[in-house]
Design an enzyme around this catalytic site. Sequence first.
Site, PDB file in Angstrom:
ATOM      1  N   ARG A 232       0.823  -1.212   0.000  1.00  0.00           N
ATOM      2  CA  ARG A 232       0.000   0.000   0.000  1.00  0.00           C
ATOM      3  C   ARG A 232       0.859   1.265   0.000  1.00  0.00           C
ATOM      4  O   ARG A 232       0.449   2.303  -0.530  1.00  0.00           O
ATOM      5  CB  ARG A 232      -0.905  -0.027   1.235  1.00  0.00           C
TER       6      ARG A 232
ATOM      7  N   HIS B  41       3.098  29.144  19.299  1.00  0.00           N
ATOM      8  CA  HIS B  41       2.359  28.401  20.334  1.00  0.00           C
ATOM      9  C   HIS B  41       0.921  28.129  19.896  1.00  0.00           C
ATOM     10  O   HIS B  41       0.039  27.911  20.731  1.00  0.00           O
ATOM     11  CB  HIS B  41       2.369  29.154  21.672  1.00  0.00           C
TER      12      HIS B  41
ATOM     13  N   ASN C  18     -11.600  15.019   5.646  1.00  0.00           N
ATOM     14  CA  ASN C  18     -10.510  14.848   6.609  1.00  0.00           C
ATOM     15  C   ASN C  18      -9.135  14.942   5.935  1.00  0.00           C
ATOM     16  O   ASN C  18      -8.982  14.556   4.777  1.00  0.00           O
ATOM     17  CB  ASN C  18     -10.632  13.495   7.299  1.00  0.00           C
TER      18      ASN C  18
ATOM     19  N   SER D 182      20.344  -9.208   9.663  1.00  0.00           N
ATOM     20  CA  SER D 182      18.888  -9.319   9.666  1.00  0.00           C
ATOM     21  C   SER D 182      18.239  -7.942   9.744  1.00  0.00           C
ATOM     22  O   SER D 182      17.178  -7.710   9.152  1.00  0.00           O
ATOM     23  CB  SER D 182      18.428 -10.190  10.837  1.00  0.00           C
TER      24      SER D 182
ATOM     25  N   SER E 139     -15.901  10.011   5.675  1.00  0.00           N
ATOM     26  CA  SER E 139     -16.274   9.264   6.879  1.00  0.00           C
ATOM     27  C   SER E 139     -17.338   8.251   6.518  1.00  0.00           C
ATOM     28  O   SER E 139     -18.227   8.521   5.705  1.00  0.00           O
ATOM     29  CB  SER E 139     -16.813  10.221   7.952  1.00  0.00           C
ATOM     30  N   SER E 140     -17.255   7.077   7.160  1.00  0.00           N
ATOM     31  CA  SER E 140     -18.290   6.064   6.925  1.00  0.00           C
ATOM     32  C   SER E 140     -19.593   6.443   7.622  1.00  0.00           C
ATOM     33  O   SER E 140     -20.656   5.925   7.264  1.00  0.00           O
ATOM     34  CB  SER E 140     -17.803   4.707   7.428  1.00  0.00           C
TER      35      SER E 140
END
Length: 435
Positions: A4, A144, A273, A310, A265-266
């Site tokens: 992905r 800030h 977003n 590794s 969004s579902s």
Amino acid sequence: MVPRYSRPEMTALWSPETKFRIWFEIEAHATSALAELGVVPKEAAAAIWEKGAAATFDVARIDAIERETRHDVIAFLTHLAEIVGPQARFVHQGMTSSDVLDTTLSIQLARASDILLADLDALLAALERRAREHKLTPTIGRSHGIHAEPTTFGVKLAQAHAEFARCRARLVAARAEIATCAISGAVGTFANIDPRVEAYVAEKLGLAPEPVSTQVIPRDRHAMFFATLAVIASSVERLATEIRHLQRTEVLEAEEYFSAGQKGSSAMPHKRNPVLTENLTGLARMVRAYCIPAMENVALWHERDISHSSVERMIGPDATITLDFALARLTGVVDELLIYPERMQANLDRLGGLIHSQRVLLALTQKGVSREDAYALVQRNAMPVWRGEGDFLTLLKADPDVSAKLSGAELEALFDLGYHLKHVDTIFARVFGTP
């Protein structure tokens, strides 16, 4: 490596087919050098090149041999002998496995660097284009997270460009440091192979000979390389985080492109977003995570051990593939970023002129007021505005202590937004070479 978050060119660089092809080239170049030195027959070196160059190395066959030998380089050499025939006995003369493995890793990391440098070039181009587009688009600067003083959106993007230009310079240096070749034999003393072989292979493959390999290329080089990738990832996250903040509903000065048919969004159909920049924040964390094991690889036992092996089989592909994907994604975000100058202006006006407080403070000191007293005068008029109780300029004009020093016209002049943009050309010239 997660498909992905990968792109074909970088992924192919770490494939077994590419690895074995590089292994062959190292072995064949070394054999050619040995032939020039009279150590092996020239016809054998020529046959190795001819048969090996035309061969397709059978990954499954090599894996099957390795299951028996439990040694990856021996498995490859055995398969190569099946392809080349009796003259394969002249391959790997005086060499050790690390000569092949370490030099291959150097080649892969150098080639990965070239892909990443191209990624950075594309990102830098996108940043410059958008920075120049919004060079004089005024927006509020924040410290800030709180409104401070005006800047421009172009200056924000110019800052990112300057940062990624530094990232590019660091990667160029890291590439040069990692692009080393070791063909020095067991414990790196060249006892069974002439140093001229290493120099020959290095030249053919675009590498520099490692001054002292001890059998392995010192891992401080690799640590610096992966540290550089980690810094680049941090810069990716910095810009991604800025965009995420700017996309918040209460701010909404810039926004990721939202394509037709895209869903946020579902559960809530209204949502848009910042999923791409949130994803980039997460990917940056992963690239940084590979930095620590690379540093821990520096300390090896004596002339070598394989505690690093590794680790590098994982972090080499994963760090470069992930950063390649992240840089390409960030370039797309910048290219298509939705920018809202009207919202920027509305936010500039949100605090009723408080963003000009420093100019008023300085003007009062120029009129003979002490800095402490000037600060107190400005702050006592600023705090009601902060609470939503009036307009800053109106309150200043009505304050007898302020108006005794500054006329109404003088105060109005201090609220000129253009005053804050007068050195934008200087900043752009520093970053891009021209205003």
